[in-house]
Write a protein that holds these residues in place. Structure first.
Motif, mmCIF file in Angstrom:
data_model
loop_
_atom_site.group_PDB
_atom_site.id
_atom_site.type_symbol
_atom_site.label_atom_id
_atom_site.label_comp_id
_atom_site.label_asym_id
_atom_site.label_seq_id
_atom_site.Cartn_x
_atom_site.Cartn_y
_atom_site.Cartn_z
ATOM 1 N N GLN A 1 41.616 -27.368 -75.597
ATOM 2 C CA GLN A 1 41.536 -28.371 -76.651
ATOM 3 C C GLN A 1 42.838 -28.472 -77.433
ATOM 4 O O GLN A 1 43.273 -29.561 -77.783
ATOM 5 N N ASP B 1 45.108 -31.828 -77.706
ATOM 6 C CA ASP B 1 45.454 -32.374 -79.016
ATOM 7 C C ASP B 1 46.962 -32.526 -79.189
ATOM 8 O O ASP B 1 47.422 -33.419 -79.896
ATOM 9 N N LYS C 1 40.447 -36.442 -70.981
ATOM 10 C CA LYS C 1 40.566 -37.239 -72.200
ATOM 11 C C LYS C 1 41.495 -38.399 -71.911
ATOM 12 O O LYS C 1 42.462 -38.270 -71.173
#
Length: 130
Positions: free
Chosen positions: A59, A63, A121
């Motif tokens: 993550q 990010d 993502k």
């Protein structure tokens, strides 16, 4: 008047060797089952901790992609004992060529389980270098 008395009265008998051996084997099986269960639980707990750490690293890598400009690329590295691989691919581009839609796929894990966590993502990336 000395009479010899037998060491055991009739009706009082001890355990035979076969009975003792059967009891020992049964006890050994029970101990083996309990030990296997505790070792399995410890291994599951360790795998869960590694999965949580891999998820956290994955993550944070995803990010960080917002701050990067330029063409999609492939990156890999290691952080906190977790190996990660990031693959980006272009999905669409605007007419002026200033922005692209990128899909990122990241896998994180350990040396023996390289793809413990995998997720994707999509995001918009600027091709204009700041």
């Amino acid at each position: 008047m000395s009479s010899t008395t037998p060491p055991f009265k009739t009706g009082e008998r001890g355990f035979t060797l076969v009975e003792v051996l059967v009891a020992l084997v049964a006890t050994a099986f029970l101990v083996a089952i309990l030990l296997d269960g505790s070792v399995s639980a410890a291994a599951r707990q360790q795998d869960n901790a590694l999965a949580q750490q891999a998820l956290s690293v994955a993550q944070s890598r995803i990010d960080d992609l917002r701050d990067i400009s330029g063409a999609p690329a492939q990156r890999n590295g290691e952080e906190d004992g977790v190996r990660w691989t990031l693959q980006e691919r272009e999905i669409a581009r605007d007419r002026r060529g200033a922005f692209i839609l990128v899909e990122a796929r990241i896998s994180a894990g350990s040396e023996d389980k390289p793809q413990l966590i995998t997720f994707q993502k999509r995001y918009v990336r600027s091709l204009i270098v700041r």
